[in-house]
Design an enzyme around this catalytic site. Structure first.
Site, PDB file in Angstrom:
ATOM      1  N   MET A 155     -66.483 -29.601   6.265  1.00 23.88           N
ATOM      2  CA  MET A 155     -66.774 -28.123   6.373  1.00 23.88           C
ATOM      3  C   MET A 155     -66.773 -27.699   5.056  1.00 23.88           C
ATOM      4  O   MET A 155     -67.447 -26.763   4.539  1.00 23.88           O
ATOM      5  CB  MET A 155     -65.901 -27.336   7.166  1.00 23.88           C
ATOM      6  CG  MET A 155     -66.287 -27.713   8.788  1.00 23.88           C
ATOM      7  SD  MET A 155     -64.983 -26.847   9.852  1.00 23.88           S
ATOM      8  CE  MET A 155     -65.648 -25.202  10.124  1.00 23.88           C
TER       9      MET A 155
ATOM     10  N   LYS B 100     -52.212 -15.844   9.152  1.00 19.89           N
ATOM     11  CA  LYS B 100     -52.995 -14.970   7.948  1.00 19.89           C
ATOM     12  C   LYS B 100     -54.370 -15.082   8.141  1.00 19.89           C
ATOM     13  O   LYS B 100     -54.932 -13.960   8.169  1.00 19.89           O
ATOM     14  CB  LYS B 100     -53.023 -16.252   6.939  1.00 19.89           C
ATOM     15  CG  LYS B 100     -53.760 -15.913   5.649  1.00 19.89           C
ATOM     16  CD  LYS B 100     -53.856 -16.753   4.521  1.00 19.89           C
ATOM     17  CE  LYS B 100     -55.030 -16.832   3.544  1.00 19.89           C
ATOM     18  NZ  LYS B 100     -56.288 -17.155   4.009  1.00 19.89           N
ATOM     19  N   ASN B 101     -54.827 -15.808   9.232  1.00 17.05           N
ATOM     20  CA  ASN B 101     -56.395 -15.801   9.352  1.00 17.05           C
ATOM     21  C   ASN B 101     -56.902 -14.975  10.608  1.00 17.05           C
ATOM     22  O   ASN B 101     -58.101 -14.481  10.638  1.00 17.05           O
ATOM     23  CB  ASN B 101     -56.813 -17.323   9.660  1.00 17.05           C
ATOM     24  CG  ASN B 101     -57.076 -18.183   8.580  1.00 17.05           C
ATOM     25  OD1 ASN B 101     -56.927 -17.499   7.326  1.00 17.05           O
ATOM     26  ND2 ASN B 101     -57.232 -19.383   8.545  1.00 17.05           N
TER      27      ASN B 101
ATOM     28  N   ASP C  77     -60.123 -19.303  -2.011  1.00 16.55           N
ATOM     29  CA  ASP C  77     -60.007 -20.679  -2.606  1.00 16.55           C
ATOM     30  C   ASP C  77     -61.041 -21.181  -3.250  1.00 16.55           C
ATOM     31  O   ASP C  77     -62.321 -20.745  -2.699  1.00 16.55           O
ATOM     32  CB  ASP C  77     -59.655 -21.489  -1.177  1.00 16.55           C
ATOM     33  CG  ASP C  77     -58.242 -21.125  -0.919  1.00 16.55           C
ATOM     34  OD1 ASP C  77     -57.400 -20.847  -1.549  1.00 16.55           O
ATOM     35  OD2 ASP C  77     -57.943 -21.590   0.593  1.00 16.55           O
TER      36      ASP C  77
ATOM     37  N   ARG D 129     -61.244 -13.028  -0.354  1.00 16.51           N
ATOM     38  CA  ARG D 129     -62.347 -13.452   0.695  1.00 16.51           C
ATOM     39  C   ARG D 129     -62.187 -12.622   1.880  1.00 16.51           C
ATOM     40  O   ARG D 129     -63.125 -12.183   2.344  1.00 16.51           O
ATOM     41  CB  ARG D 129     -62.192 -15.001   1.011  1.00 16.51           C
ATOM     42  CG  ARG D 129     -63.420 -15.179   1.622  1.00 16.51           C
ATOM     43  CD  ARG D 129     -63.880 -16.720   1.963  1.00 16.51           C
ATOM     44  NE  ARG D 129     -64.839 -16.900   2.387  1.00 16.51           N
ATOM     45  CZ  ARG D 129     -66.309 -16.897   2.104  1.00 16.51           C
ATOM     46  NH1 ARG D 129     -66.398 -16.446   0.786  1.00 16.51           N
ATOM     47  NH2 ARG D 129     -67.303 -16.896   2.947  1.00 16.51           N
TER      48      ARG D 129
ATOM     49  N   ASP E 114     -58.125 -26.685   7.826  1.00 19.88           N
ATOM     50  CA  ASP E 114     -57.004 -26.168   7.007  1.00 19.88           C
ATOM     51  C   ASP E 114     -55.697 -27.187   7.077  1.00 19.88           C
ATOM     52  O   ASP E 114     -54.983 -26.988   6.114  1.00 19.88           O
ATOM     53  CB  ASP E 114     -56.468 -24.706   7.458  1.00 19.88           C
ATOM     54  CG  ASP E 114     -57.481 -23.443   6.835  1.00 19.88           C
ATOM     55  OD1 ASP E 114     -58.158 -23.922   6.216  1.00 19.88           O
ATOM     56  OD2 ASP E 114     -57.279 -22.493   7.401  1.00 19.88           O
TER      57      ASP E 114
END
Length: 436
Positions: free
Chosen positions: A341, A22-23, A121, A97, A319
């Site tokens: 983070m 996904k990222n 998120d 995002r 994640d």
């Protein structure tokens, strides 16, 4: 709004192939805006966030063609920039995002890029300063409509420059790379993110004719070119999903094989799971997880409690910290989870405490987990998914729990996981989707 109904406590067995990352794919899809030529992208996951971005590209005038399962062709030869200032875009762009990464390519190729404040998120503050400070350093003028939360950057021509990023932001680095590839002169990006996602984006851009060196390091040197051409690109398997399947296997004490994981791009992930006492075997490019009745968290050499913390690549990805936390609830031993983070990502632990887990939330960034060693099963409960990663972690907890759990707001899980209930059913999970 939909929910999952999960009957926990069943052993699973079988083989899973991870979806595309996904990222990575959110960056790759934005990069198609850099050229009027055809770009083919393979291994595109069928998930909400990706499908939203493909929709936005279509509204921008990009020709989108589905070639086969998980493969698409894109051609941005007639981009409709007027859509960027429409009410539709202000609605569409604010729900995702990843939409922030269209700004760099649009600025580079067309001299302007706009974006509403992006959604995503609910995991605390996620600043956009890195992105826009980078564009400003390249010579763009920045404007912000405070009433509409609408950002814009404009420039007749971008000029290469040396810059130090204030944080090694993955999306910020990607956005600035995509702006710099068509700038005049040379750009040096210090403190660049160097995740496999960024490496993949850089390799794709180089195949389109960009000149990016230092790929895989935190100093990227980009020599601007006049134009880019088309290419074909295949997205890596999703390392976060791979970590999630490890969590599923471990918490249900099941035997599972995860196929084609691209071991060389997993970084610290296998090592961190092994520190929790989990047995992972490398079989070719697969991960084999044998059935384990228990697993013991390693202490440090001096006997002190292990800390698992996130860090920029090649450190451990934030994640997967929520997955590690859930796994630790049934380990033998104690671990401190330090989420550096994001300040709200550990707040889902109250759901685990309701299920009987021994978790002490020390502050917004740290939680201590005292494992049950499977001596006491988690109890089924009703809960709501606050974000993608907490959502999948609660789902894993529910699969191991005694009884039937309900998870609401599963759209959050669908944002990052393709067809999750069918894939879980294929290995024996008792899960069903309920449309409310």
């Amino acid at each position: 709004m939909a929910s999952f109904k999960i009957e926990g406590g069943h052993k699973l067995n079988g083989t899973i192939t991870p979806q595309g990352a996904k990222n990575e794919v959110l960056q790759i899809l934005c990069a198609v805006l850099l050229t009027p030529e055809r770009v083919v992208v393979n291994n595109v996951p069928d998930i909400i966030d990706v499908n939203k971005l493909i929709f936005i590209l279509g509204e921008l005038g990009v020709k989108v063609e589905k070639l086969a399962s998980n493969s698409y062709a894109f051609q941005a030869d007639n981009v409709n920039l007027e859509y960027l200032e429409s009410a539709d875009f202000k609605r569409d762009g604010s729900s995702l995002r990843g939409s922030i990464m269209i700004v760099g390519p649009l600025l580079a190729r067309f001299g302007r890029g706009y974006i509403p404040r992006p959604g995503g998120d609910k995991i605390g503050r996620r600043r956009l300063d890195t992105h826009f400070e980078g564009f400003i350093r390249l010579g763009a003028k920045f404007r912000y409509n405070k009433e509409e939360h609408f950002y814009g950057v404009e420039a007749e021509k971008l000029q290469g420059v040396d810059m130090l990023l204030d944080e090694a932001s993955v999306t910020g680095t990607a956005n600035i790379i995509m702006a710099a590839v068509l700038a005049t002169g040379t750009t040096k990006i210090y403190n660049a993110a160097c995740e496999p996602y960024i490496q993949q984006l850089s390799k794709m851009l180089n195949s389109m004719g960009a000149k990016i060196s230092g790929v895989g390091s935190n100093l990227l040197i980009i020599e601007g070119v006049d134009s880019l051409g088309g290419c074909q690109h295949t997205v890596l398997p999703d390392m976060i999903e791979i970590g999630s399947w490890i969590g599923v296997a471990v918490m249900t004490r099941s035997e599972l094989t995860i196929k084609n994981v691209s071991w060389e791009n997993l970084g610290q992930i296998p090592n961190v799971f092994r520190k929790l006492g989990i047995t992972l075997e490398k079989k070719g490019d697969d991960i084999y997880i044998p059935e384990q009745e228990s697993y013991e968290i390693q202490n440090y050499i001096d006997g002190s409690v292990l800390t698992v913390a996130d860090a920029p690549w090649p450190g451990f990805t934030p994640d997967l910290l929520s997955i590690v936390l859930v796994i630790a609830t049934q380990a033998k031993g104690t671990v401190l989870i330090h989420q550096k983070m994001f300040e709200s990502r550990l707040f889902f632990v109250d759901k685990l405490i309701d299920m009987g887990a021994k978790v002490i939330l020390c502050d917004p960034h740290r939680a201590t987990v005292i494992g049950h060693d499977f001596k006491s099963q988690l109890k089924a409960t009703k809960m709501t998914s606050p974000d993608i990663r907490a959502g999948i972690s609660l789902l894993i907890a529910a699969l191991s729990a005694n009884g039937t759990s309900i998870i609401n707001n599963i759209e959050q899980i669908d944002r990052g996981y393709e067809n999750i209930e069918a894939r879980l059913k294929s290995i024996g999970a008792k899960i069903e989707r309920i449309e409310n």
